[in-house]
Scaffold this active site. Structure first.
Site, mmCIF file in Angstrom:
data_model
loop_
_atom_site.group_PDB
_atom_site.id
_atom_site.type_symbol
_atom_site.label_atom_id
_atom_site.label_comp_id
_atom_site.label_asym_id
_atom_site.label_seq_id
_atom_site.Cartn_x
_atom_site.Cartn_y
_atom_site.Cartn_z
ATOM 1 C CG HIS A 118 -0.367 0.258 2.306
ATOM 2 N ND1 HIS A 118 -0.517 1.653 3.187
ATOM 3 C CD2 HIS A 118 -0.059 -0.519 3.641
ATOM 4 C CE1 HIS A 118 0.077 1.498 4.189
ATOM 5 N NE2 HIS A 118 0.345 0.323 4.710
ATOM 6 C CG ASP A 130 2.093 1.587 8.091
ATOM 7 O OD1 ASP A 130 1.848 0.779 7.175
ATOM 8 O OD2 ASP A 130 1.193 1.491 8.847
ATOM 9 C CD GLU A 164 -2.978 -1.169 4.892
ATOM 10 O OE1 GLU A 164 -2.642 -2.006 5.343
ATOM 11 O OE2 GLU A 164 -2.977 0.024 5.235
ATOM 12 C CD GLU A 165 -2.539 2.847 7.081
ATOM 13 O OE1 GLU A 165 -3.348 2.184 7.936
ATOM 14 O OE2 GLU A 165 -1.145 2.674 7.132
ATOM 15 C CG ASP A 193 1.352 -3.252 5.217
ATOM 16 O OD1 ASP A 193 1.995 -2.097 5.692
ATOM 17 O OD2 ASP A 193 0.186 -3.273 5.693
ATOM 18 C CG HIS A 293 -0.995 3.930 12.283
ATOM 19 N ND1 HIS A 293 -2.202 3.539 12.213
ATOM 20 C CD2 HIS A 293 -0.355 3.590 10.971
ATOM 21 C CE1 HIS A 293 -2.659 2.610 11.224
ATOM 22 N NE2 HIS A 293 -1.464 2.538 10.471
#
Length: 328
Positions: A118, A130, A164-165, A193, A293
């Site tokens: 992603h 990420d 994707e998130e 990922d 994140h």
């Protein structure tokens, strides 16, 4: 990688719509080392993604100019290398956004091996581990293969997923809108990922369910993918552990329709155990990625050794599956 898992159903995992990859042939190239120049190029791509985020409010989230600039950058590299690219539009929570799909110029279109990552970040940060790491690694593996000048036996397809998130929206859209006849041509899907976590673990998706945890095995053929990746990581000095097919990343929609899947993962917010720290190094009792994140998920958040080892495994998988004809 999104926070909440999306679990595949047992019935979907039992589907037999995909081709099976032969076990014996997969180990042939596991000792091949990725060129050092390739790893440095991956880091250059990560620097570019960091620059893009810095120029666009600190993130590359789907539906934002930062995401669009990221997609444009990768598409330009693939176009220049001779890949056939397609930008697939779809709606998401952030509005209209896109997947980028790139096919090798040669190879049997009836036997497609896909590599995916992603491309979007969360809104809170630039998303360099990420999932800039997965995107940059499969991009460079594609470019390196193209530069070698060989015509693959199988069609190679590289996918850079949007949203994707938001819950695997881009990859789900791709699989659900793909005609069944075209789905049946996909022999395998490999997902990458987070492959450079700073307190790295070395995980491969548990295709054979040898760990006996969670969702069960992947579709037939997934065990062979796991073995290839395990052998590659072991050769690089990083014996892998299994991680469950919990539906948390973009392999989820593929296994739901019976396509063999696998991939590598270096850990997110979970805590590294003392046993894992003894085996792999790093800090026990701390997260694999403490910046998961968050705004600190920058280029400084990437472990270069983990990135190099995973890039070697990805490059080996591309070379292996380009040459080896999957058997039904």
């Amino acid at each position: 990688m999104p926070d909440r898992p999306m679990l595949a159903t047992a019935a979907a995992l039992a589907a037999a719509a995909a081709l099976v990859l032969p076990t014996a042939a997969l180990a042939d190239n596991t000792t091949q080392a990725a060129p050092r120049a390739g790893v440095l190029a991956v880091q250059d791509h990560l620097q570019e993604l960091q620059n893009i985020a810095g120029a666009h409010n600190g993130n590359r989230a789907s539906g934002t100019p930062g995401y669009q600039a990221s997609l444009d950058y990768i598409k330009g590299k693939l176009d220049e290398a001779g890949f056939t690219t397609q930008v697939q539009e779809f709606p998401s929570l952030a509005g209209t956004t896109y997947n980028l799909i790139a096919d090798s110029p040669g190879g049997d279109a009836n036997n497609v091996v896909m590599f995916g990552a992603h491309l979007d970040s969360v809104g809170e940060g630039p998303g360099i581990n990420d999932n800039g790491t997965g995107s940059a690694a499969i991009l460079q593996a594609a470019l390196d293969y193209a530069a070698g000048g060989e015509t693959p036996t199988n069609k190679l397809r590289f996918a850079f997923w949007g949203a994707e998130e938001e819950g695997l929206v881009g990859s789900t859209h791709y699989v659900e809108t793909l005609p069944e006849a075209d789905r049946d041509k996909i022999a395998a899907y490999l997902n990458f990922d987070m492959v450079g976590s700073p307190n790295a673990g070395y995980f491969t998706y548990d295709g054979d369910d040898s760990d006996g945890v969670g969702a069960g095995p992947g579709p037939e053929g997934s065990a062979q993918i796991e073995k290839l990746l395990n052998d590659s990581l072991a050769a690089a000095g990083a014996p892998a552990e299994g991680t469950d097919f919990d539906g948390r990343s973009d392999y989820g929609p593929f296994i739901e329709v019976g396509i063999p899947a696998g991939g590598t993962f270096t850990g997110a917010e979970e805590t590294k155990s003392p046993e894992q720290a003894e085996k792999w190094g790093g800090q026990a009792g701390e997260a694999f990625d403490a910046c998961y994140h968050q705004s600190c998920d920058t280029l400084d958040n990437v472990d270069t050794q983990a990135l190099e080892r995973n890039f070697a495994a990805i490059s080996n998988a591309v070379t292996t599956y380009a040459a080896q004809f999957p058997q039904p």
